[in-house]
Design an enzyme around this catalytic site. Sequence first.
Site, short mmCIF file in Angstrom:
data_model
loop_
_atom_site.label_atom_id
_atom_site.label_comp_id
_atom_site.label_asym_id
_atom_site.label_seq_id
_atom_site.Cartn_x
_atom_site.Cartn_y
_atom_site.Cartn_z
N ASP A 177 65.41 70.91 48.09
CA ASP A 177 64.21 71.31 47.35
C ASP A 177 63.57 72.50 48.05
O ASP A 177 63.93 72.85 49.18
CB ASP A 177 63.23 70.16 47.16
N TYR A 196 61.06 75.22 50.00
CA TYR A 196 60.11 75.14 51.11
C TYR A 196 58.73 74.84 50.54
O TYR A 196 58.37 75.31 49.45
CB TYR A 196 60.06 76.47 51.86
N PHE A 245 67.21 77.98 50.91
CA PHE A 245 67.26 78.46 52.30
C PHE A 245 66.59 79.83 52.50
O PHE A 245 66.42 80.27 53.63
CB PHE A 245 68.70 78.51 52.84
N HIS A 248 74.54 69.72 57.63
CA HIS A 248 73.40 70.55 57.25
C HIS A 248 73.01 71.45 58.42
O HIS A 248 73.13 71.05 59.58
CB HIS A 248 72.21 69.66 56.86
#
Length: 241
Positions: free
Chosen positions: A65, A67, A78, A206
């Site tokens: 999701d 920031y 990202f 991740h």
Amino acid sequence: MNVRIEASWKEALAPEFEKPYFAQLTQFVRDEYGHGTCYPPGRDIFAAFDLCPFSQTRVVILGQDPYHEPGQAEGLCFSVRDGVPMPPSLVNIFKELQSDLGIQSWPASGSLRRWASQGVLLLNATLTVRAHQAGSHQRRGWELFTDAAIRALAARRRHVVYMLWGGFARSKAALIPVGPAAAAATAGAPAGAGSLPVNLVLQAAHPSPLSANRGGWFGCRHFSRANAYLIATGQTPVSWA
């Protein structure tokens, strides 16, 4: 429903816009933005699609999701806006990129729009979030919509690279066909491309510090592996630098 989204994606996702869940999702998002601060700005909710048309998508990177702090989210997973300090996950992405491709310089900006303009779909599973509340818009319908986007690509496009980082992203691998190879022949692809998988699915930990430092992120070499596959299937490699 009159959704403002890039034309080729609007056509590919047209059935979703008429489903009851999407009407409910739309009302939920309107209410959330109308009664509090949410990210990204409304004009950027569909930025991942707007900057990377359906027919030009060659690489897909999945996030969870947006920031949720002021000034960060710009509708691309990202990615942060120009001038915004890079979050730790993005720092680790660039560290791996430097190691993988031997890049010496550090990027001046954390915005990944330059990737999107080359056919990299930077897609979050959930496209909106309430300020300061990570995951606050999950399980409201966005996941159905973004899964439909992956399915549309899988059904109509071949020789796409999917980068799945972390357990959540890796769970989407079931949506992506990788064989049989012979069915993947693409017009203009070089000899031997038919021996490659229909799509290339790359999986790793991740890039967040908690996950990356446990192993499985650094050294994954996804960027060079993606470019090797693109070249082998007659496509232009991505300029990741």
